[in-house]
Design an enzyme around this catalytic site. Structure first.
Site, PDB file in Angstrom:
ATOM      1  N   SER A   1      40.760  36.887  37.393  1.00 35.28           N
ATOM      2  CA  SER A   1      42.103  36.641  36.847  1.00 35.28           C
ATOM      3  C   SER A   1      43.026  35.942  37.839  1.00 35.28           C
ATOM      4  O   SER A   1      43.837  35.091  37.451  1.00 35.28           O
ATOM      5  CB  SER A   1      42.721  37.955  36.373  1.00 35.28           C
ATOM      6  OG  SER A   1      42.793  38.881  37.434  1.00 35.28           O
ATOM      7  N   THR A   2      42.932  36.264  39.125  1.00 32.09           N
ATOM      8  CA  THR A   2      43.824  35.631  40.114  1.00 32.09           C
ATOM      9  C   THR A   2      43.412  34.175  40.322  1.00 32.09           C
ATOM     10  O   THR A   2      44.256  33.275  40.398  1.00 32.09           O
ATOM     11  CB  THR A   2      43.799  36.407  41.450  1.00 32.09           C
ATOM     12  OG1 THR A   2      43.774  37.801  41.181  1.00 32.09           O
ATOM     13  CG2 THR A   2      45.011  36.076  42.307  1.00 32.09           C
TER      14      THR A   2
ATOM     15  N   GLY B   1      39.551  35.018  44.397  1.00 36.50           N
ATOM     16  CA  GLY B   1      40.046  36.397  44.462  1.00 36.50           C
ATOM     17  C   GLY B   1      39.047  37.290  45.173  1.00 36.50           C
ATOM     18  O   GLY B   1      38.027  36.829  45.696  1.00 36.50           O
TER      19      GLY B   1
ATOM     20  N   LYS C   1      33.181  41.189  46.639  1.00 36.36           N
ATOM     21  CA  LYS C   1      33.465  40.388  45.463  1.00 36.36           C
ATOM     22  C   LYS C   1      32.385  40.648  44.428  1.00 36.36           C
ATOM     23  O   LYS C   1      31.421  41.328  44.708  1.00 36.36           O
ATOM     24  CB  LYS C   1      33.497  38.893  45.832  1.00 36.36           C
ATOM     25  CG  LYS C   1      34.753  38.528  46.614  1.00 36.36           C
ATOM     26  CD  LYS C   1      34.874  37.030  46.884  1.00 36.36           C
ATOM     27  CE  LYS C   1      34.641  36.119  45.733  1.00 36.36           C
ATOM     28  NZ  LYS C   1      35.474  36.396  44.537  1.00 36.36           N
TER      29      LYS C   1
ATOM     30  N   GLY D   1      33.285  41.478  41.029  1.00 39.69           N
ATOM     31  CA  GLY D   1      33.789  42.262  39.905  1.00 39.69           C
ATOM     32  C   GLY D   1      33.576  41.541  38.580  1.00 39.69           C
ATOM     33  O   GLY D   1      33.438  42.170  37.531  1.00 39.69           O
TER      34      GLY D   1
ATOM     35  N   GLU E   1      30.064  32.049  43.815  1.00 34.39           N
ATOM     36  CA  GLU E   1      31.270  32.141  44.655  1.00 34.39           C
ATOM     37  C   GLU E   1      30.894  32.076  46.133  1.00 34.39           C
ATOM     38  O   GLU E   1      31.577  31.431  46.938  1.00 34.39           O
ATOM     39  CB  GLU E   1      32.009  33.450  44.374  1.00 34.39           C
ATOM     40  CG  GLU E   1      32.670  33.478  43.000  1.00 34.39           C
ATOM     41  CD  GLU E   1      33.228  34.838  42.622  1.00 34.39           C
ATOM     42  OE1 GLU E   1      34.098  34.885  41.763  1.00 34.39           O
ATOM     43  OE2 GLU E   1      32.785  35.860  43.185  1.00 34.39           O
TER      44      GLU E   1
END
Ligand code: 5RP
Length: 237
Positions: A32-33, A88, A100, A102, A109
């Site tokens: 989301s970020t 994020g 990381k 999630g 990533e």
């Protein structure tokens, strides 16, 4: 009305985009970020304040969003380097080590972060922890036929795993690469992230785990104090 957590996320997303310069190849994170960061970047491309930007996405989510917002994209395999990657995180410790995954996107990533000249992490203050894995389970992406054998190997090193289950679909979540995810909890948290990252990645059937060790150059942390949004910065020594 935007809630407080979203306000913090917007602030760090915008601050990270301030670090992007004309002509840069930009790693676009997931979650989301990172999505707010992608929106903020797209707005700057649209109004002409950033030119000649190329994005490299880290997930299906990012690819769909960035395409919709008309950010020019290039495949990871088609770039030699990435000037800045922005993403994020689920947990950040005081030495800038991260958990990381999630959103189950940590394979791509980490690929993007690993070749980035600069890796900037954007979080709200709820993500800061003294020690990793006390509150957030460590995601491990595994080949579908190996999930049980990996689970047993993780038990041998005192990790308790659960297969991440999907919502609105029967059975487990399936990653962008077509694999499964084990979420792993180590009693008393993770003592040595670097050792554990390597140990887990040496288990046959493991694609990648969500420990990002010595990768972050800077973490931007959104905080709300006395009703005012503030950004704290942690930088790599
Ligand atoms: C996805 C990730 C995300 O960056 C992480 O889960 C943080 O997401 P959010 O900004 O929604 O809290 O690692 O795999």
């Amino acid at each position: 009305m935007v809630d407080l957590q979203t306000q913090m996320k917007i602030a760090v997303a915008d601050a990270a985009v301030e670090q992007i310069e004309d002509g840069m190849v930009v790693g676009l994170g997931s979650g989301s970020t990172a999505a707010l960061m992608i929106k903020s970047l797209a707005a700057k491309i649209k109004d002409g304040s950033l030119k000649d930007i190329v994005g490299v996405t880290t997930s299906f989510q990012g690819e769909v969003l960035a395409s919709e917002l008309q950010i020019p994209l290039r495949a990871f395999s088609a770039v030699n380097t990435i000037d800045i990657a922005i993403d994020g995180a689920d947990e950040v410790d005081p030495s800038l080590q991260l958990i990381k995954g999630g959103g189950a996107c940590h394979v791509q990533e980490k690929l993007v972060a690993s070749i980035a000249e600069r890796f900037v992490v954007v979080v709200d203050s709820t993500k800061l922890v003294e020690k990793l894995n006390l509150n957030f389970k460590l995601p491990v992406e595994v080949l579908p036929n190996a999930w049980k054998s990996v689970l047993k190997k993780l038990e041998d090193i005192h990790g308790v795993s659960e297969l991440r289950m999907a919502q609105k679909k029967a059975g487990p979540i399936v990653t962008d690469q077509g694999n499964l995810v084990l979420d792993v909890c180590f009693k008393n948290g993770i003592q040595n992230p670097e050792d554990l990252e390597n140990t887990i990645n040496n288990i046959p059937g493991v694609l990648e785990n969500g420990l990002f060790v010595n990768l972050a150059d800077e973490v931007l942390i959104g905080e709300i104090k006395d009703g005012i949004t503030k950004i704290n910065r942690l930088k790599k020594n």
